[in-house]
Enzyme design. Structure first.
Site, PDB file in Angstrom:
ATOM      1  CG  ASP A  36      -1.998  -1.023   1.131  1.00  0.00           C
ATOM      2  OD1 ASP A  36      -2.061  -1.698   0.078  1.00  0.00           O
ATOM      3  OD2 ASP A  36      -2.768  -1.162   2.097  1.00  0.00           O
ATOM      4  CE1 TYR A  39      -2.713   1.924  -6.789  1.00  0.00           C
ATOM      5  CE2 TYR A  39      -3.295   3.611  -5.172  1.00  0.00           C
ATOM      6  CZ  TYR A  39      -3.528   2.972  -6.385  1.00  0.00           C
ATOM      7  OH  TYR A  39      -4.564   3.388  -7.185  1.00  0.00           O
ATOM      8  CD  GLU A 117     -23.903 -14.746 -14.013  1.00  0.00           C
ATOM      9  OE1 GLU A 117     -23.374 -13.697 -13.660  1.00  0.00           O
ATOM     10  OE2 GLU A 117     -24.045 -15.089 -15.205  1.00  0.00           O
ATOM     11  CE  LYS A 119     -31.883 -11.634  -8.591  1.00  0.00           C
ATOM     12  NZ  LYS A 119     -31.808 -10.433  -7.764  1.00  0.00           N
ATOM     13  CB  CYS A 413     -30.120 -11.407  38.702  1.00  0.00           C
ATOM     14  SG  CYS A 413     -30.196 -12.927  37.741  1.00  0.00           S
ATOM     15  CB  CYS A 431     -26.505 -11.726  37.357  1.00  0.00           C
ATOM     16  SG  CYS A 431     -26.689 -12.777  38.811  1.00  0.00           S
ATOM     17  CB  CYS A 437     -27.135 -16.621  39.412  1.00  0.00           C
ATOM     18  SG  CYS A 437     -28.318 -16.326  38.084  1.00  0.00           S
TER      19      CYS A 437
HETATM   20  S1  IVH Z   1     -28.656 -11.130 -15.453  1.00  0.00           S
HETATM   21  C1  IVH Z   1     -32.316  -9.745 -18.360  1.00  0.00           C
HETATM   22  N1  IVH Z   1     -27.106 -11.917 -13.539  1.00  0.00           N
HETATM   23  O1  IVH Z   1     -31.039  -9.154 -10.736  1.00  0.00           O
HETATM   24  C2  IVH Z   1     -31.766  -9.482 -17.022  1.00  0.00           C
HETATM   25  N2  IVH Z   1     -28.758 -10.282 -13.030  1.00  0.00           N
HETATM   26  O2  IVH Z   1     -34.079  -9.153 -11.434  1.00  0.00           O
HETATM   27  C3  IVH Z   1     -30.377 -10.006 -16.949  1.00  0.00           C
HETATM   28  N3  IVH Z   1     -28.695  -9.535 -10.704  1.00  0.00           N
HETATM   29  O3  IVH Z   1     -31.600  -5.980 -11.836  1.00  0.00           O
HETATM   30  C4  IVH Z   1     -29.844  -9.890 -15.593  1.00  0.00           C
HETATM   31  N4  IVH Z   1     -27.019 -10.786 -10.067  1.00  0.00           N
HETATM   32  O4  IVH Z   1     -29.286  -6.357 -10.986  1.00  0.00           O
HETATM   33  C5  IVH Z   1     -28.126 -11.106 -13.867  1.00  0.00           C
HETATM   34  N5  IVH Z   1     -25.624 -12.715 -11.942  1.00  0.00           N
HETATM   35  C6  IVH Z   1     -26.637 -11.912 -12.280  1.00  0.00           C
HETATM   36  C7  IVH Z   1     -27.244 -11.035 -11.365  1.00  0.00           C
HETATM   37  C8  IVH Z   1     -28.309 -10.250 -11.777  1.00  0.00           C
HETATM   38  C9  IVH Z   1     -27.891  -9.876  -9.691  1.00  0.00           C
HETATM   39  C10 IVH Z   1     -29.804  -8.555 -10.588  1.00  0.00           C
HETATM   40  C11 IVH Z   1     -29.752  -7.493 -11.622  1.00  0.00           C
HETATM   41  C12 IVH Z   1     -31.175  -7.264 -12.071  1.00  0.00           C
HETATM   42  C13 IVH Z   1     -31.937  -8.199 -11.232  1.00  0.00           C
HETATM   43  C14 IVH Z   1     -32.936  -8.896 -12.105  1.00  0.00           C
END
Ligand code: IVH
Length: 498
Positions: A36, A39, A117, A119, A413, A431, A437
């Site tokens: 760091d 950097y 992937e 969400k 208590c 306590c 206790c």
């Molecule tokens: S693909 C056509 N991949 O989920 C839509 N969305 O309800 C394609 N999100 O607003 C979205 N992780 O922000 C995609 N791996 C992921 C995601 C992802 C989170 C969110 C995205 C979107 C919402 C959809």
């Protein structure tokens, strides 16, 4: 303005390249290459050069990541292609139904290839690169129009200001999620607390609040991160157009952060196995996710399936059970722990959260109750993540009933009536009864019998309650037998059998 000596211009270019490489290694690859301090030295050197020769300042300079003068409002941005949402699936049945509809739409009975992937639990954004340079960053907004938050997104270290290599398309719109890592969230909240400012309920809110700052210097200090998960408008260049997974791989070669948990799998069985795997990894991930996303991988098949209203038919979000829910506090009790610590516990109207029904949640200590301003009768957000003890996150102030009651720590208590004391530099009240206790006695017996101590099989809550309530055991080291009471082996044995 004085002319720029050639050597100075060359030095600035070298510093920029080196700093951006360090950023990439640190924020995208999570593999730091320079300390760091080094950097910071290079960064300051570049800042000084740019201050002396402003004509050397370029839009993709790493020094521009620290934010700029605040704006009074965000400009509106119309998305060239709408940013759609995903349909949700909450059960295996719904995932099976999704896969069936996909196969029907594609008129195939074979296994479909999916890209899968996590969400991410953050905010969707769109990044536009023109000739490889980041020119626009926008929020999703209502999907059609968002806000221009370019200045803020430029402060996100994992977002490249310039794409790697020289094969970038003339216009490339990347879509993905901005989020705050769990550790940055914890750090931010502890800073907020120190400053006496409002804490954020969860990393998503913190990310949203940080991204929508009119002063990008605040965003810069907040530490956000980004994962790319798809494309918007693209023109020119060589972007793979056969498979979604290849597009993501390509984004990675351009220096964009793409999630490492992504996979290509075949058939619905594999989707459900992926869900299980990610659910198991969830607690250990450095960021929050709220499910997994399944997308038909073949882009021609995606086109064939198309959209229904605002969501694609070719993708679905398989959500985890919500980890946060709203419920009402019906009372606040006090629990006495092994060391006598008194922990206030909120009694709750039963609520299904994090996959189980929760009826009480810890409030930690009295200061925490004051800070969160929890009253009996309040509606609160309750959180249960993984196997973690449920906790009250915050009060829903708008729903506060007319009559609520404040909580006061008792001065005696509740278990043994001994004096309660709170040392000046401690947050916990205790306590003072020690092993007199019964609550402390029970907890210390349980501790004594626990796996990491004596590992006494069968000596659990129920038996300990009986041993203490009936006055049979006084401390882990001493039974009442010492005072002449006989405990039959038989009765112990009987209890074990239960
Ligand atoms: S693909 C056509 N991949 O989920 C839509 N969305 O309800 C394609 N999100 O607003 C979205 N992780 O922000 C995609 N791996 C992921 C995601 C992802 C989170 C969110 C995205 C979107 C919402 C959809």
């Amino acid at each position: 303005m004085s002319a720029v000596p050639k050597a100075v211009a060359a030095r600035a270019a070298r510093l920029r390249a080196e700093l951006e490489r360090a950023n990439f290694n640190y924020y995208v690859l999570d593999a730091p290459t320079i300390p760091d301090a080094e950097y910071d030295r290079l960064f300051r050197e570049l800042q000084e050069i740019e201050a002396s020769y402003p004509q050397l300042i370029v839009p993709d300079s790493p020094t521009s990541r620290i934010g700029v003068t605040p704006v009074t409002a965000f400009a509106q941005v119309t998305h060239a292609m709408p940013m759609l949402s995903l349909n949700n699936a909450f059960s295996e049945d719904e995932v099976n139904a999704f896969d069936r509809r996909v196969r029907e739409g594609l008129e195939t009975s074979g296994e479909v290839e999916y890209e899968v992937e996590p969400k991410f639990d953050g905010l969707a954004v769109s990044l536009t690169y023109e000739r490889g340079v980041l020119s626009m960053g926008a929020t999703r907004g209502d999907g059609y129009t968002g806000e221009d938050v370019t200045a803020n997104l430029r402060t996100v270290r994992s977002i490249p200001l310039r794409l790697k290599g020289d094969g970038a398309p003339s216009v490339l719109e990347v879509r993905g999620e901005v989020l705050m890592l769990k550790r940055d969230f914890t750090h931010l909240n502890s800073e907020q607390r120190k400053k006496g400012e409002r804490e954020f309920a969860n990393p998503r809110n913190a990310a949203a609040g940080s991204l929508r700052q009119l002063d990008s210097r605040v965003t810069a200090a907040r530490r956000l991160t980004f994962f790319a998960y798809g494309l918007g408008r693209v023109s020119g260049g060589r972007i793979p157009h056969d498979r979604h997974s290849r597009q993501l791989d390509h984004l990675e070669t351009l220096g964009l952060p793409v999630n490492a948990q992504r996979r290509v799998v075949h058939g619905v069985g594999a989707l459900l196995r992926y869900y299980q795997t990610i659910a198991e990894q969830r607690a250990g991930l450095p960021y929050e996710i709220d499910g997994v996303v399944y997308k038909v991988n073949d882009l021609r098949q995606q086109d064939q399936l198309g959209f229904v209203s605002r969501a694609p038919r070719f993708a679905v979000a398989h959500k985890f059970a919500a980890e946060e829910e709203i419920t009402q506090v019906t009372g606040i009790d006090v629990q006495v722990g092994r060391t006598g610590a008194l922990t206030p516990v909120a009694r709750l109207a039963p609520v299904f959260v994090g996959g189980v029904t929760v009826t009480n949640a810890t409030l930690h200590n009295e200061d925490e109750i004051r800070r969160k301003d929890v009253h009996i009768g309040d509606h609160v957000i309750v959180r249960r993540a993984g196997d973690v003890i449920p906790e009250v996150v915050s009060v829903v102030k708008e729903r506060r009933p007319k009559h609520v009651r404040a909580f006061h720590m008792p001065d005696k208590c509740p278990e043994c009536g001994s004096r309660v004391e709170r040392l000046e530099d401690e947050a916990v009240a205790r306590c003072t009864g020690g092993l007199f206790c019964p609550a402390q006695r029970k907890q210390s017996l349980l501790h004594f019998a626990s796996r990491r101590a004596m590992d006494i099989e069968g000596l659990g809550d129920k038996l300990v309650d009986q041993l203490v309530d009936e006055g049979i055991v006084e401390t882990p080291a001493r039974s009442a037998r010492a005072h002449g009471t006989e405990i039959g082996r038989e009765s112990l044995w009987r209890n074990r059998e239960e």
